[in-house]
Motif scaffolding. Structure first.
Motif, PDB file in Angstrom:
ATOM      1  N   ALA A 198     -22.914 -54.067 -74.740  1.00 43.53           N
ATOM      2  CA  ALA A 198     -23.402 -53.015 -75.632  1.00 43.53           C
ATOM      3  C   ALA A 198     -23.814 -51.812 -74.795  1.00 43.53           C
ATOM      4  CB  ALA A 198     -24.584 -53.538 -76.441  1.00 43.53           C
ATOM      5  N   ASP A 199     -23.883 -50.640 -75.440  1.00 44.61           N
ATOM      6  CA  ASP A 199     -24.199 -49.428 -74.693  1.00 44.61           C
ATOM      7  C   ASP A 199     -25.549 -49.512 -74.000  1.00 44.61           C
ATOM      8  OD1 ASP A 199     -21.814 -48.277 -75.335  1.00 44.61           O
ATOM      9  OD2 ASP A 199     -22.593 -47.130 -77.044  1.00 44.61           O
ATOM     10  N   PHE A 203     -26.575 -49.491 -69.771  1.00 47.00           N
ATOM     11  CA  PHE A 203     -27.578 -48.687 -69.072  1.00 47.00           C
ATOM     12  C   PHE A 203     -28.537 -49.569 -68.277  1.00 47.00           C
ATOM     13  CE2 PHE A 203     -26.524 -45.427 -72.367  1.00 47.00           C
ATOM     14  CZ  PHE A 203     -26.091 -44.448 -71.492  1.00 47.00           C
ATOM     15  N   TRP A 204     -28.914 -50.719 -68.884  1.00 48.28           N
ATOM     16  CA  TRP A 204     -29.818 -51.629 -68.179  1.00 48.28           C
ATOM     17  C   TRP A 204     -29.144 -52.184 -66.919  1.00 48.28           C
ATOM     18  CZ3 TRP A 204     -29.589 -56.633 -66.502  1.00 48.28           C
ATOM     19  CH2 TRP A 204     -30.784 -57.184 -66.040  1.00 48.28           C
ATOM     20  N   PHE A 223     -26.546 -61.527 -63.179  1.00 51.61           N
ATOM     21  CA  PHE A 223     -26.047 -62.316 -64.310  1.00 51.61           C
ATOM     22  C   PHE A 223     -27.162 -63.152 -64.923  1.00 51.61           C
ATOM     23  CE2 PHE A 223     -24.105 -66.429 -65.664  1.00 51.61           C
ATOM     24  CZ  PHE A 223     -23.374 -65.947 -66.743  1.00 51.61           C
ATOM     25  N   SER A 224     -27.966 -63.769 -64.053  1.00 57.41           N
ATOM     26  CA  SER A 224     -29.068 -64.611 -64.531  1.00 57.41           C
ATOM     27  C   SER A 224     -30.122 -63.774 -65.255  1.00 57.41           C
ATOM     28  CB  SER A 224     -29.700 -65.345 -63.346  1.00 57.41           C
ATOM     29  OG  SER A 224     -30.812 -66.095 -63.766  1.00 57.41           O
ATOM     30  N   GLU A 225     -30.499 -62.634 -64.677  1.00 59.87           N
ATOM     31  CA  GLU A 225     -31.506 -61.775 -65.301  1.00 59.87           C
ATOM     32  C   GLU A 225     -30.998 -61.215 -66.630  1.00 59.87           C
ATOM     33  OE1 GLU A 225     -33.009 -58.766 -62.705  1.00 59.87           O
ATOM     34  OE2 GLU A 225     -33.520 -60.173 -61.098  1.00 59.87           O
ATOM     35  N   TYR A 226     -29.720 -60.878 -66.668  1.00 63.11           N
ATOM     36  CA  TYR A 226     -29.142 -60.332 -67.899  1.00 63.11           C
ATOM     37  C   TYR A 226     -29.240 -61.335 -69.037  1.00 63.11           C
ATOM     38  CZ  TYR A 226     -25.777 -58.307 -71.153  1.00 63.11           C
ATOM     39  OH  TYR A 226     -25.179 -57.784 -72.279  1.00 63.11           O
ATOM     40  N   ASN A 227     -28.801 -62.558 -68.787  1.00 67.50           N
ATOM     41  CA  ASN A 227     -28.804 -63.565 -69.850  1.00 67.50           C
ATOM     42  C   ASN A 227     -30.207 -63.957 -70.272  1.00 67.50           C
ATOM     43  OD1 ASN A 227     -26.081 -63.745 -70.340  1.00 67.50           O
ATOM     44  ND2 ASN A 227     -25.729 -65.448 -68.940  1.00 67.50           N
ATOM     45  N   SER A 228     -31.161 -63.870 -69.327  1.00 73.04           N
ATOM     46  CA  SER A 228     -32.545 -64.205 -69.700  1.00 73.04           C
ATOM     47  C   SER A 228     -33.139 -63.140 -70.622  1.00 73.04           C
ATOM     48  CB  SER A 228     -33.409 -64.350 -68.446  1.00 73.04           C
ATOM     49  OG  SER A 228     -33.532 -63.111 -67.778  1.00 73.04           O
ATOM     50  N   LEU A 229     -32.593 -61.904 -70.554  1.00 70.49           N
ATOM     51  CA  LEU A 229     -33.074 -60.822 -71.422  1.00 70.49           C
ATOM     52  C   LEU A 229     -32.247 -60.673 -72.694  1.00 70.49           C
ATOM     53  CD1 LEU A 229     -33.820 -57.916 -68.896  1.00 70.49           C
ATOM     54  CD2 LEU A 229     -35.481 -59.044 -70.369  1.00 70.49           C
TER      55      LEU A 229
END
Length: 669
Positions: A198-199, A203-204, A223-229
């Motif tokens: 997503a847009d 940015f994140w 990858f880990s931080e992304y999926n946790s958020l």
């Protein structure tokens, strides 16, 4: 490998024969003897063709053993006759724009064009009974034969991606007839995993990867931080880190974070436009100068291991090192001395000099030093090693010449090759045997000569020969006044001329100068005419034996004359050399003559104006120590005080008087 000649004679391509069965020499011999009948010569993109039916039996058998019956293969050849260029397809795919705004990659363009041209051929064959019979041998199992022929088409000529499966090929053909060229473009083309982000997620990801303080070490961590958020942010969880990799390595995205992650200078090196430049074609067109570490260890007076700096001036055309100076640091004195040496060797002003704006060069610029040397004076772009040709020359000089010596410090600290490193184990073990600084200077001068006398990389002659054999009509020869203008230093404060000449102090040392005539005698007349006059002074800091005197005028400095180091003589006769007494007497005689000439000149002016002492009935005094009175002095009576008519006698009496009170002092007068 097979082809029909004139649509009815089965032939084998000569190139395939030579590659697969015959040697080139054997092939040429068989053609010459008529054992191979060549129906078409090769050239201009056409293959040479050998008639199959007239070949020797052993050659035919070898062909069949390798590829099978050529009469069956010939069907494929006939099929290619129906494949023609489709200009409309080529225009469509070459101008097609993906949803992302990008064009198709060249590989895919070639693939889709080949697919359309082959399917066009299939359509022509299927629409003609005669063509079916000629190519396929009839309509029974026609699609089986088409699928076989299509898959055996050479990929280097027809880079298609049509399916080998009969049913899928037929479906592909039907869809092509219905939807045209668009049906050949893969529906998921260009849809990478990164597009699932997503847009706000993009940015994140970009910000997290660019964070210079709380750094993200790996893609796995990201990858880990992304999926946790993801759940908290309402993003779709990712199945693989490749999605993030695809997004971040997209060239439009990578250039945004590259500088934050690896440093802006690295980003500049990678992404900024770089000029392609031509080097000068003649000497003295462009000089570079730069300071660097002199890559030798030496032993100082205290026995400590040290290094020093060298400042070099370099002619870009010939790669000749023209001038240099060795010092502890890159400063004004080093640059001044290096350029002075370069000008003296070149004998010409350079057209252009380039330098970095580091170290003492700022001082040089403030004094317009480099601007006086050349027509153009430019500093190289900061933090841009590529803009300085001299750095590449330094690298090669170090690698080819300085590295010969065991006390070599190694090249740039960023160099990764073991050959570029110093053998510190050996150097430290022999630190007491390191050369002195003077020995280093001698050796460095030798290595520079080796560099200048070695072959230029783009010529058959040495760098020095290349320099000396070249001329530059746009550069002027250097004269003595050019050297003064470029390299002589002007004292900021003027100096007053006195009877002792021109004297001033510099760094605690007193310098005395005098203007001399052509006989190397003090110019007494010039001195008398310039006492108390103030002069601006220019001098060569490397040779203080001579200075140039200037006077300030409304239009600027005007050169007056030159002065030489003042000759000193011994005061006591005991230490005087033979020439000194003669020298002193000559000057004494010249002083007297000048005094007389000055008095006579002024007396003549006074007489002409009626204002001489004799015009008032008085006498003119004689020049004491030079002239004597022509009249005998009358003797006074012994008890009468002797009349004071001699100024010397008067001065002697005054100095011998011991005053008791003010009255007695004035009574003498």
């Amino acid at each position: 490998m097979f082809e029909y000649y004139n649509n009815n004679i089965l032939c084998v391509q000569a190139g395939w024969l030579v590659d697969s069965i015959l040697s080139k020499s054997n092939y040429d011999a068989l053609v010459k003897r008529g054992h191979l009948k060549r129906l078409q010569k090769g050239g201009n993109g056409r293959p040479a063709l050998i008639e199959f039916a007239t070949m020797r039996k052993d050659i035919k058998e070898k062909i069949v053993s390798i590829v099978g019956d050529p009469t069956e293969k010939a069907k494929h050849i006939t099929f290619t006759d129906y494949i023609t260029i489709d200009d409309t397809a080529r225009t469509y795919f070459n101008t097609y724009t993906l949803p992302s705004g990008e064009s198709l990659p060249d590989k895919n363009k070639a693939e889709y064009i080949a697919n359309s041209e082959i399917l066009n051929a299939v359509e022509r064959i299927m629409n003609s009974t005669m063509s079916k019979r000629k190519v396929l041998g009839g309509k029974v199992k026609a699609w089986d034969k088409i699928a076989q022929v299509v898959q055996e088409l050479p990929q280097h000529t027809y880079p298609h991606s049509l399916p080998a499966n009969v049913r899928r090929l037929r479906d592909k053909f039907n869809l092509y007839k219905k939807d045209g060229y668009s049906s050949l473009i893969h529906k998921g083309f260009g849809h990478k995993n990164s597009e699932k982000l997503a847009d706000d997620a993009k940015f994140w990801v970009l910000a997290r990867w660019s964070d210079r303080v709380n750094r993200c070490a790996t893609y796995s961590q990201l990858f880990s931080e992304y999926n946790s958020l993801a759940k908290q942010k309402g993003w779709k969880e990712l199945k693989t880190e490749q999605t993030l990799i695809n997004f971040l390595t997209d060239p439009k995205i990578e250039n945004m974070w590259y500088g934050h992650r690896f440093g802006e200078l690295n980003a500049k090196e990678k992404y900024s436009y770089q000029h392609s430049t031509k080097l000068p074609s003649m000497r003295d067109s462009l000089w570079y100068s730069d300071g660097t570490k002199l890559n030798y260890y030496y032993q100082d007076e205290k026995g400590k291991m040290q290094t020093c700096q060298v400042y070099e001036v370099y002619d870009v055309y010939s790669e000749v090192f023209l001038g240099y100076h060795i010092s502890d640091s890159e400063n004004f004195e080093a640059q001044y001395a290096a350029y002075k040496m370069a000008i003296q060797i070149a004998g010409h002003r350079p057209y252009e000099v380039k330098f970095d704006n580091q170290g003492g060069t700022k001082t040089l610029k403030s004094q317009s030093f480099l601007g006086r040397i050349s027509k153009l004076c430019l500093n190289t772009a900061p933090y841009n090693g590529k803009s300085k040709t001299i750095e590449n020359a330094f690298y090669r000089f170090q690698n080819e010449h300085l590295k010969k010596d065991w006390f070599f410090t190694g090249q740039n600290i960023q160099s990764k090759k073991a050959e570029s490193k110093a053998n510190m184990e050996f150097i430290l073990a022999n630190a007491s045997s390191l050369p002195t600084l003077e020995e280093i200077k001698e050796l460095y001068a030798q290595r520079r000569r080796e560099w200048n006398e070695s072959k230029h990389p783009k010529s058959d002659i040495s760098r020095l020969e290349m320099y000396l054999n070249s001329t530059n009509p746009a550069t002027s020869p250097v004269q003595i006044w050019d050297m003064i203008d470029m390299f002589w230093i002007e004292r900021p404060k003027p100096v007053t001329c006195t009877a002792y000449g021109i004297s001033f102090k510099d760094k605690g040392h007193k310098y005395d100068y005098m203007v001399y005539d052509e006989n190397n005698m003090p110019n007494i007349n010039w001195l008398r005419n310039n006492i108390d006059k103030k002069f601006k002074i220019k001098y060569d800091p490397d040779d203080r034996s001579i200075i140039q005197l200037y006077e300030e005028t409304p239009l600027g400095l005007r050169h007056v004359t030159e002065a030489l180091t003042k000759i000193e003589v011994h005061r006591g006769a005991q230490e005087q050399e033979e020439w000194e007494l003669s020298y002193i007497r000559q000057i004494e005689k010249a002083n007297k003559e000048e005094r007389i000439a000055t008095r006579d000149k002024m007396d003549a002016i006074l007489t002409d104006q009626g204002r001489n002492a004799t015009d008032y009935g008085l006498k003119n005094p004689s020049i004491k120590g030079i002239e004597s009175s022509s009249k005998q002095k009358k003797k006074r009576k012994k008890k009468t005080k002797k009349e004071r008519t001699d100024i010397g006698q008067y001065q002697k009496e005054l100095s011998n008087t011991v005053p008791t009170d003010t009255k007695n002092i004035y009574s003498i007068m």
